[in-house]
Every structure is written in C-alpha cells, then in structure tokens.
Design a protein around this motif. Structure first.
Motif, PDB file in Angstrom:
ATOM      1  N   ASP A 169       0.625  -0.864  -0.184  1.00  0.00           N
ATOM      2  CA  ASP A 169      -0.158   0.066   0.136  1.00  0.00           C
ATOM      3  C   ASP A 169       1.063   0.997   0.121  1.00  0.00           C
ATOM      4  O   ASP A 169       0.002   2.646   0.721  1.00  0.00           O
ATOM      5  N   ASN A 170       2.192   1.662  -0.802  1.00  0.00           N
ATOM      6  CA  ASN A 170       2.913   1.983  -0.882  1.00  0.00           C
ATOM      7  C   ASN A 170       3.656   1.910  -0.914  1.00  0.00           C
ATOM      8  O   ASN A 170       4.310   0.842  -1.944  1.00  0.00           O
ATOM      9  N   TRP A 171       4.406   3.136  -2.670  1.00  0.00           N
ATOM     10  CA  TRP A 171       6.058   2.405  -3.501  1.00  0.00           C
ATOM     11  C   TRP A 171       6.976   2.074  -3.135  1.00  0.00           C
ATOM     12  O   TRP A 171       7.183   2.561  -1.760  1.00  0.00           O
ATOM     13  N   GLU A 172       7.572   1.061  -3.253  1.00  0.00           N
ATOM     14  CA  GLU A 172       9.518   0.222  -2.096  1.00  0.00           C
ATOM     15  C   GLU A 172       9.569   0.012  -3.834  1.00  0.00           C
ATOM     16  O   GLU A 172       9.139  -0.133  -4.709  1.00  0.00           O
ATOM     17  N   ILE A 173      10.785   0.037  -3.790  1.00  0.00           N
ATOM     18  CA  ILE A 173      11.947  -0.613  -4.913  1.00  0.00           C
ATOM     19  C   ILE A 173      12.266  -1.466  -5.037  1.00  0.00           C
ATOM     20  O   ILE A 173      13.253  -2.405  -3.473  1.00  0.00           O
ATOM     21  N   TYR A 174      12.004  -2.419  -5.187  1.00  0.00           N
ATOM     22  CA  TYR A 174      12.733  -4.308  -5.879  1.00  0.00           C
ATOM     23  C   TYR A 174      13.904  -4.419  -6.532  1.00  0.00           C
ATOM     24  O   TYR A 174      13.408  -3.400  -7.428  1.00  0.00           O
ATOM     25  N   LEU A 175      14.344  -5.320  -6.254  1.00  0.00           N
ATOM     26  CA  LEU A 175      15.536  -6.036  -7.339  1.00  0.00           C
ATOM     27  C   LEU A 175      14.361  -7.383  -7.746  1.00  0.00           C
ATOM     28  O   LEU A 175      14.429  -8.252  -6.748  1.00  0.00           O
ATOM     29  N   VAL A 176      14.944  -8.084  -8.858  1.00  0.00           N
ATOM     30  CA  VAL A 176      14.743  -9.261  -9.218  1.00  0.00           C
ATOM     31  C   VAL A 176      15.750  -9.851 -10.145  1.00  0.00           C
ATOM     32  O   VAL A 176      17.119  -8.579 -11.331  1.00  0.00           O
ATOM     33  N   ASP A 177      16.511 -11.189 -10.382  1.00  0.00           N
ATOM     34  CA  ASP A 177      17.311 -11.615 -11.309  1.00  0.00           C
ATOM     35  C   ASP A 177      16.699 -11.542 -12.931  1.00  0.00           C
ATOM     36  O   ASP A 177      15.464 -11.645 -12.854  1.00  0.00           O
ATOM     37  N   ALA A 178      17.683 -11.475 -14.116  1.00  0.00           N
ATOM     38  CA  ALA A 178      16.950 -11.096 -15.385  1.00  0.00           C
ATOM     39  C   ALA A 178      15.597 -12.386 -15.324  1.00  0.00           C
ATOM     40  O   ALA A 178      14.993 -12.709 -16.196  1.00  0.00           O
ATOM     41  N   ASP A 179      16.503 -13.425 -14.594  1.00  0.00           N
ATOM     42  CA  ASP A 179      15.854 -14.752 -14.889  1.00  0.00           C
ATOM     43  C   ASP A 179      14.369 -15.409 -14.140  1.00  0.00           C
ATOM     44  O   ASP A 179      14.163 -16.325 -14.028  1.00  0.00           O
ATOM     45  N   GLY A 180      14.051 -13.929 -13.566  1.00  0.00           N
ATOM     46  CA  GLY A 180      12.633 -13.791 -12.713  1.00  0.00           C
ATOM     47  C   GLY A 180      13.249 -14.233 -10.930  1.00  0.00           C
ATOM     48  O   GLY A 180      12.527 -14.580 -10.413  1.00  0.00           O
ATOM     49  N   SER A 181      13.766 -15.242 -10.569  1.00  0.00           N
ATOM     50  CA  SER A 181      14.679 -15.429  -9.305  1.00  0.00           C
ATOM     51  C   SER A 181      15.378 -14.484  -8.570  1.00  0.00           C
ATOM     52  O   SER A 181      15.442 -12.722  -8.967  1.00  0.00           O
ATOM     53  N   ASN A 182      15.450 -14.877  -7.450  1.00  0.00           N
ATOM     54  CA  ASN A 182      15.749 -13.494  -5.823  1.00  0.00           C
ATOM     55  C   ASN A 182      15.259 -12.339  -6.139  1.00  0.00           C
ATOM     56  O   ASN A 182      15.685 -11.008  -5.892  1.00  0.00           O
ATOM     57  N   LEU A 183      14.155 -12.172  -6.047  1.00  0.00           N
ATOM     58  CA  LEU A 183      13.089 -11.350  -6.121  1.00  0.00           C
ATOM     59  C   LEU A 183      13.587 -10.634  -4.613  1.00  0.00           C
ATOM     60  O   LEU A 183      13.215 -11.498  -3.639  1.00  0.00           O
ATOM     61  N   ILE A 184      13.784  -9.573  -3.915  1.00  0.00           N
ATOM     62  CA  ILE A 184      14.169  -9.170  -2.751  1.00  0.00           C
ATOM     63  C   ILE A 184      13.451  -7.523  -2.655  1.00  0.00           C
ATOM     64  O   ILE A 184      13.108  -6.723  -3.960  1.00  0.00           O
ATOM     65  N   ARG A 185      13.358  -6.936  -1.503  1.00  0.00           N
ATOM     66  CA  ARG A 185      12.471  -5.255  -0.980  1.00  0.00           C
ATOM     67  C   ARG A 185      13.878  -5.328  -0.952  1.00  0.00           C
ATOM     68  O   ARG A 185      14.561  -5.466  -0.268  1.00  0.00           O
ATOM     69  N   LEU A 186      14.413  -3.984  -1.844  1.00  0.00           N
ATOM     70  CA  LEU A 186      15.500  -3.163  -2.050  1.00  0.00           C
ATOM     71  C   LEU A 186      15.009  -1.643  -0.726  1.00  0.00           C
ATOM     72  O   LEU A 186      16.068  -1.841   0.369  1.00  0.00           O
ATOM     73  N   THR A 187      13.622  -1.248  -0.398  1.00  0.00           N
ATOM     74  CA  THR A 187      13.694  -0.458   0.188  1.00  0.00           C
ATOM     75  C   THR A 187      12.358  -0.656   1.224  1.00  0.00           C
ATOM     76  O   THR A 187      11.304  -1.305   0.866  1.00  0.00           O
ATOM     77  N   SER A 188      12.189   0.125   1.902  1.00  0.00           N
ATOM     78  CA  SER A 188      11.167  -0.170   3.243  1.00  0.00           C
ATOM     79  C   SER A 188      11.066   0.712   4.165  1.00  0.00           C
ATOM     80  O   SER A 188      11.487   1.453   5.091  1.00  0.00           O
ATOM     81  N   HIS A 189      10.023   1.551   3.203  1.00  0.00           N
ATOM     82  CA  HIS A 189       9.559   3.128   4.637  1.00  0.00           C
ATOM     83  C   HIS A 189       7.947   3.566   4.456  1.00  0.00           C
ATOM     84  O   HIS A 189       7.752   4.043   3.174  1.00  0.00           O
TER      85      HIS A 189
END
Length: 377
Positions: A169-189
């Motif tokens: 319910d708010n905008w955050e930045i995520y990262l993911v590998d180009a094959d779709g693996s290792n999805l992580i939430r980079l920011t949290s506020h």
C-alpha cells in the motif's frame, strides 16, 4: 479490465511530484483486492511480417554523414491496444514485438546487450513486469503479484532489474534477477520510495523518497546497506540519474516557486550546481558520453527541447517543428535525440540532430506512437 493508456506512468509520476509540493502522498494506483487467473502468453514471435515505413525527413536532405543508427523500441496502439514495437532508427522495418492476449503495454526498456526488452503490461486487471527477446520469442512474466509492479530499469551489467511496486500500500523499490529469481525488497519506509536508477557499476541504486518529509534523493547498496541521503535542502527532488562515470547524479529540483531546476550533484565534492530554471521542465537525461544534458522546457506556450553542454555550461534550444510531448532519449552515438511529438493532433515519433537540423518523422500511422528507447545494433 483496467483502461490503461501508454501515458499512465508519466501521469503517475507527475501526480507524485505535484503532491511533493505540499505533502508526500502516493495514490496513483489502487491495489486489486483479489488475484485473477493469468491470461495465456504467446511466446512465439508474431506471425505477421514486418511492415516497411519510410521516414519523412522534414528538412528535405537526408544526412548521410551522420546517419540514424541502431534500433528503437516504442509503444503503439495502431492495432487497437498499446503494444511494444521495434523499428530501425531511421523509421524502417517497424514490427510488433509482443502478442499478449488482452493487454496494455508501456515503458519498454532495452537490455544493455540489446537482446531483450523489459516492459510493464496490464494483464488480468493487474500491472506486472515482462521480458521478451528482441525477435519476439521467449516472452516471460517476471513479476506476479496482485499489486502494481512497474517502471523496470536494467542494471548496466544486464543481470538484474529494479522496479517500483505498490505491494504494501505504498511505493517501494524491488530488485529481481533477469531470469526472475532472487526477488528482494530493497527499500522499506511508509513514506514511499520510487524513481530507481542504477550506478554504472551496478552496485548502487539512487531513488526518491519521502522519508524526510519531502521528496529527497538517497543512494543505497544493492544489498540494502549504506543508505545515504545525498540532498540536503527541503525542496522536492525527482528523476535522479547517474552519469556514466559514476561521479555525478542528475536530477530535477522543485523550488518553492514551483519552478523546475535541472541540477547536477558532484558526489565526491558534495557540490550541487543547477543549470536552468523554468516554470515547467521534463525529466533530464545524460548524453552517452556524459558531456551534455537534454530535457524538455516550456518556452512561451510551447514545449521545446533544450541541451546543456557541460564543458562550457552553454544552453541551446532545438527549434522542433512539432511540440515534444515526451522526454527525449539520446541516440547511442550522441548525435541525435528521439522524442514523441504532437503531429496534427496525433502523437508520432521524431528524431532531430543535436545541432537542430534534420528533424525526421519516424512513424506515420494515425495512432499513438511514443515512449521510445534507443539502442545500438
């Protein structure tokens, strides 16, 4: 089905910037309340052949000494829905790249090696990130969440993508590998984070955040460490972008008067310099060699493209025949700018040399053609 047009992302971003002038609010998207079944994906290239489209050189002389090189990915609704297309940079060999069933696509982004394109698409009443090969094959859905995932940005090494998500319910930045693996939430506020941009070594992300009570710019390592504020005034900031040598960050600064300043921060010196101030500006972008800036400005009652030469800090305005309606993109050789413009009440794609000559219409359909991204062959 969400009625999603190809200007949605820029509209969402504009709303966020205007909100920063009073209080940080992020209500651009509403999260669906339930999961929808996925629509079938067509992973084979479209069967219809590429269509030739002859560019129209508005100056009457084709510049053989500085040709238009590379390929441009763009969005068009010429077939009834907004889809990703590819063409040669001179406007020839235009063809539809994707064939998702009942979808609206936007924000195409070339991978650094030019083999794949990332884009956001509305499928099953939801926006997610997709990847497809440059020949239309191997279409994959990179993210799969009931919340909006948008604005995919490739890392310079081509191994990862950063994107914005409204998952909590708010905008955050995520990262993911180009094959779709290792999805992580980079920011949290809870104040929200958006506008990700990669450092040239692919080790850091710069982004806009409301955590300080205004729209400030931060940097963070891709493992989440070393979160650092790099702006120190209370005015809202937007659209950060690293220089190719990693020494500077370009951004917009919104003064208390509401005027948009195009500014550059030299990171090592913690020194900020602003080059221009207009009532309204578009998002700025670096030339490939990092020696020039380009952005849209309102001059009189019309949008124009302005270039700043970083060597002598001189400004020049490109007198385009048709008003730009989107932010410019540089050709890979730095000799041209591509942009979408209003042509007889229709949005078409154009290119113009940075000396202001050879303005060339690249698309000629009675439909929307915009959101260009340019890469070398």
């Amino acid at each position: 089905m969400v009625n999603f047009n190809s200007n949605l992302y820029s509209s969402m971003l504009r709303k966020r910037i205007l909100a920063f002038l009073s209080i940080w609010i992020l209500t651009a998207c509403q999260q669906p309340t339930s999961s929808m079944p996925k629509a079938p994906l067509i992973s084979n290239p479209p069967t219809h052949p590429p269509q030739e489209s002859q560019p129209k050189d508005l100056s009457g002389v084709w510049p053989e000494e500085i040709p238009l090189r590379g390929k441009i990915a763009f969005v068009s609704d010429r077939d009834g829905q907004h889809k990703v297309y590819i063409m040669n940079a001179d406007g020839s060999m235009q063809f539809r790249l994707t064939n998702l069933v009942v979808s609206e696509e936007h924000r195409p982004q070339w991978s650094p090696d030019g083999t794949r394109i990332a884009f956001a698409s509305t499928v099953d009443n939801n926006i997610d990130i997709y990847l497809v090969n440059a020949d239309g094959s191997n279409l994959i859905r990179l993210t799969e969440d009931i919340a909006t995932d948008t604005n995919p940005i490739w890392s310079p090494d081509g191994k990862h993508l950063a994107f914005e998500s409204f998952r909590d319910d708010n905008w955050e930045i995520y990262l993911v590998d180009a094959d779709g693996s290792n999805l992580i939430r980079l920011t949290s506020h809870p104040a929200g984070d958006s506008n990700p941009a990669w450092s040239p070594d692919s080790n850091q992300i710069t982004f806009v955040t409301g955590r300080d009570g205004n729209a400030a710019i931060y940097t963070v390592q891709t493992n989440g460490s070393n979160l650092t504020s790099i702006t120190h005034d209370t005015a809202p900031h937007s659209d950060p972008l690293w220089s190719s040598d990693g020494q500077k960050i370009l951004f917009r600064l919104w003064a208390s008067s509401g005027r948009g300043n195009i500014c550059v921060l030299t990171i090592a010196l913690d020194h900020q310099q602003c080059y221009t101030s207009y009532l309204e500006t578009g998002a700025p972008t670096w030339s490939p060699d990092g020696r020039k800036l380009a952005y849209r400005v309102i001059q009189g009652n019309e949008w124009q493209i302005e270039i700043v030469n970083m060597d002598d800090e001189g400004n020049s305005t490109l007198a385009t025949e048709f008003a730009p309606k989107g932010d410019p993109v540089w050709s890979p050789d730095g000799n041209w700018l591509g942009y979408q413009a209003d042509y007889q009440q229709n949005i078409e794609l154009f290119a113009i040399r940075i000396d202001g000559s050879k303005e060339t219409r690249l698309t000629t359909t009675p439909a929307f053609d915009g959101e260009p991204d340019w890469i070398l062959d």
